[in-house]
Design a protein around this motif. Structure first.
Motif, PDB file in Angstrom:
ATOM      1  N   MET A   1     -11.701  -3.189  -1.569  1.00 32.06           N
ATOM      2  CA  MET A   1     -10.787  -2.014  -2.215  1.00 32.06           C
ATOM      3  C   MET A   1     -11.276  -0.555  -1.722  1.00 32.06           C
ATOM      4  SD  MET A   1      -8.448  -3.415  -3.687  1.00 32.06           S
ATOM      5  CE  MET A   1      -8.165  -5.091  -4.198  1.00 32.06           C
ATOM      6  N   GLY A   2     -10.501   0.196  -1.062  1.00 30.46           N
ATOM      7  CA  GLY A   2     -10.863   1.385  -0.609  1.00 30.46           C
ATOM      8  C   GLY A   2     -11.726   1.460   0.900  1.00 30.46           C
TER       9      GLY A   2
ATOM     10  N   LEU B   1       4.434   2.983   3.001  1.00 33.38           N
ATOM     11  CA  LEU B   1       3.002   2.378   3.016  1.00 33.38           C
ATOM     12  C   LEU B   1       2.938   1.254   2.124  1.00 33.38           C
ATOM     13  CD1 LEU B   1       0.059   3.143   4.023  1.00 33.38           C
ATOM     14  CD2 LEU B   1      -0.198   4.221   1.913  1.00 33.38           C
ATOM     15  N   PHE B   2       2.775   0.207   2.690  1.00 32.79           N
ATOM     16  CA  PHE B   2       2.377  -1.256   2.091  1.00 32.79           C
ATOM     17  C   PHE B   2       0.912  -1.216   1.595  1.00 32.79           C
ATOM     18  CE2 PHE B   2       2.437  -5.707   1.537  1.00 32.79           C
ATOM     19  CZ  PHE B   2       3.590  -6.238   1.124  1.00 32.79           C
ATOM     20  N   SER B   3       0.951  -1.448   0.360  1.00 32.67           N
ATOM     21  CA  SER B   3      -0.713  -1.562  -0.086  1.00 32.67           C
ATOM     22  C   SER B   3      -1.292  -2.394   0.469  1.00 32.67           C
ATOM     23  CB  SER B   3      -0.528  -1.471  -1.663  1.00 32.67           C
ATOM     24  OG  SER B   3      -0.205  -0.412  -2.103  1.00 32.67           O
ATOM     25  N   ALA B   4      -2.518  -1.992   0.656  1.00 26.28           N
ATOM     26  CA  ALA B   4      -3.819  -3.003   1.302  1.00 26.28           C
ATOM     27  C   ALA B   4      -4.965  -2.228   0.804  1.00 26.28           C
ATOM     28  CB  ALA B   4      -3.581  -2.987   2.824  1.00 26.28           C
TER      29      ALA B   4
ATOM     30  N   ASN C   1      -6.162   1.148   2.145  1.00 25.71           N
ATOM     31  CA  ASN C   1      -5.470   2.125   2.199  1.00 25.71           C
ATOM     32  C   ASN C   1      -5.166   2.710   0.775  1.00 25.71           C
ATOM     33  OD1 ASN C   1      -3.166   1.042   0.824  1.00 25.71           O
ATOM     34  ND2 ASN C   1      -2.192   0.703   2.800  1.00 25.71           N
ATOM     35  N   LEU C   2      -5.897   2.350  -0.428  1.00 22.71           N
ATOM     36  CA  LEU C   2      -5.889   2.414  -1.645  1.00 22.71           C
ATOM     37  C   LEU C   2      -6.104   4.022  -2.155  1.00 22.71           C
ATOM     38  CD1 LEU C   2      -7.062  -0.795  -3.816  1.00 22.71           C
ATOM     39  CD2 LEU C   2      -4.714  -0.049  -2.722  1.00 22.71           C
TER      40      LEU C   2
ATOM     41  N   VAL D   1       5.170   7.348   0.425  1.00 23.32           N
ATOM     42  CA  VAL D   1       6.106   6.348  -0.370  1.00 23.32           C
ATOM     43  C   VAL D   1       5.143   5.195  -0.162  1.00 23.32           C
ATOM     44  CG1 VAL D   1       8.011   5.137  -0.509  1.00 23.32           C
ATOM     45  CG2 VAL D   1       8.256   7.495   0.169  1.00 23.32           C
ATOM     46  N   ARG D   2       4.911   4.784  -1.272  1.00 21.89           N
ATOM     47  CA  ARG D   2       3.987   3.278  -1.443  1.00 21.89           C
ATOM     48  C   ARG D   2       4.876   2.081  -2.132  1.00 21.89           C
ATOM     49  NH1 ARG D   2      -1.605   2.171  -1.401  1.00 21.89           N
ATOM     50  NH2 ARG D   2      -2.118   4.474  -1.218  1.00 21.89           N
ATOM     51  N   VAL D   3       4.556   0.910  -1.565  1.00 22.35           N
ATOM     52  CA  VAL D   3       4.764  -0.150  -2.213  1.00 22.35           C
ATOM     53  C   VAL D   3       3.624  -1.280  -2.252  1.00 22.35           C
ATOM     54  CG1 VAL D   3       7.515  -0.057  -1.468  1.00 22.35           C
ATOM     55  CG2 VAL D   3       5.765  -1.202  -0.038  1.00 22.35           C
ATOM     56  N   GLU D   4       3.833  -1.925  -3.682  1.00 27.68           N
ATOM     57  CA  GLU D   4       2.692  -2.881  -3.654  1.00 27.68           C
ATOM     58  C   GLU D   4       2.844  -4.172  -2.960  1.00 27.68           C
ATOM     59  OE1 GLU D   4      -0.259  -1.888  -5.058  1.00 27.68           O
ATOM     60  OE2 GLU D   4       0.523   0.236  -5.196  1.00 27.68           O
ATOM     61  N   ASN D   5       4.155  -4.587  -2.932  1.00 31.30           N
ATOM     62  CA  ASN D   5       4.385  -6.016  -2.668  1.00 31.30           C
ATOM     63  C   ASN D   5       5.869  -5.982  -2.138  1.00 31.30           C
ATOM     64  OD1 ASN D   5       6.254  -6.362  -4.998  1.00 31.30           O
ATOM     65  ND2 ASN D   5       4.176  -6.421  -6.115  1.00 31.30           N
TER      66      ASN D   5
END
Lengths: 180, 180
Positions: B37-38, B147-150, B153-154, B160-164
Motif C-alpha cells: 500500500m502506497g 485512475l484504476f486503484s492499485a 497509487n493510493l 478520477v479514481r475507480v476502485e474496481n
C-alpha cells in the motif's frame, strides 16, 4: 513540438527486397520490385498466397531487412525539430515483435524505445503527421497523412505523396517555412 | 463511437499477486498486497531492486497472470457502446510481447487484436478515456484519465479514481446518462 509517426515496412525497412528474395529462391522465379508495380506479390501469384504470407510468420523474417535509403539521416535531422514515433502494424504478424524491436534498436538507436508503437488499427495514433505506405491508415487519422511511395500504392491518388526520404526532408523544410 | 483505452497490468491483469508470489518463494518472505500500500515491491525491498525487476524479463512472466475481477464482464458490456483498445507499456519489457499478446487472445477474445497497442509513452494514444493505474500517463493524454486503484497509487490525488471494475461500469453508466 509537433509529432511525426512513421511506419516501418516499406517506409524505413526494405520489406520487398527480402520478400522477393525468399520467394524467388523457393519458387525458382526472378521477380523484381518492378513486377510489383501497382500490385503485391500475393496478388501477382495468388496460387501461393498462403505461402507468401506465411514467410512473415517466421520470427526472424523482419530482423535483417535493409534500411531504406536516407531514412536514418533524415529521421535523425527531423528528430531535432519533431517528436518521432515509430508506429508499425505489428499485430498482423505477432511473431515479428521481437525482431522488429531489435531491428529498431540497431538501426535507429537515437529514437527512444518508449516511442515505438506496435499496433494494428492506426486510428489510435495521436500525431500531427503519419508517414505510411498504406493509405488505409489515413482514413481515420486526425493529422496529415503522407503516403510513402511503394509499388503497391502507385495507383492511389488524393494523398500527399513522397517518393523517398529526400522528399520527406523537403516536405518538412517547406512545412517549416510555411508554419508560423 | 467514443473510445476507451485500457491498460493491462494491475488493471485487467493481476500483476502483483504473481510478482509477490515469485519474490516470496525466492526470498523466503510472506509479503502480501497489503504490504505494498502506497509503495512498490522494489521500493519496499530496495536491496533486491535489480532482481525484482529481472523477474519481468522472463518471457513467460506475463503469460499466466490472473484476470482482474469483473474486468471481462464489464469490458464486454462496454465494447457494445465504446471502441475498446488495450494500451500497454510493453516497451519497458520487450521480452513480454508474445506472452501479453497470447494472454489477451485467451482472456479477451472479443477484443480484436487490431485494437491491441504495445507502446511506451502513452501520449501517442488517441482516445476519449484512458483507464490506467499509472497517473503519469495522464499528463500528456488528451482525453479523460481514469485512475484504476492499485497499491502503488493510493496516495495519488487529483484524478478520477475507480476502485474496481464495478466502479468502472458505474462511471460509464453515469457518463452515458450525462452525455447528450
Amino acid at each position: 513540438m509537433k509529432r511525426i509517426a512513421i511506419d516501418m515496412d516499406e517506409v524505413i525497412a526494405d520489406f520487398n527486397t527480402k520478400h522477393l528474395s525468399v520467394f524467388n529462391r523457393d519458387y525458382k522465379e526472378n521477380l523484381t520490385v518492378r513486377d510489383l508495380m501497382g500490385t503485391r506479390l500475393r496478388e501477382l501469384r495468388p496460387q501461393w498466397k498462403q505461402e507468401i504470407l506465411a514467410y512473415l510468420n517466421d520470427p526472424l523474417f523482419f530482423r535483417d531487412l535493409d534500411v531504406m535509403k536516407d531514412s536514418q539521416t533524415v529521421i535523425k535531422e527531423l528528430s531535432e525539430r519533431y517528436e518521432i514515433f515509430i508506429t508499425t502494424a505489428a499485430m498482423e504478424f505477432p511473431s515479428s515483435f521481437a525482431a522488429k524491436y531489435e531491428w529498431l534498436k540497431e538501426h535507429f538507436p537515437f529514437i527512444p524505445e518508449m516511442n515505438f508503437v506496435f499496433c494494428g488499427d492506426k486510428s489510435i495514433i495521436r500525431a500531427d503527421y503519419l508517414i505510411d505506405d498504406n493509405a488505409r491508415h489515413f482514413q481515420r487519422f486526425n493529422g496529415q497523412g503522407i503516403l510513402f511511395s511503394a509499388p503497391h500504392n502507385l495507383n492511389e491518388t488524393g494523398y500527399v505523396r513522397v517518393e523517398n526520404w529526400l522528399e520527406v526532408r523537403a516536405y518538412f523544410q517547406r512545412s517549416c517555412i510555411n508554419s508560423p
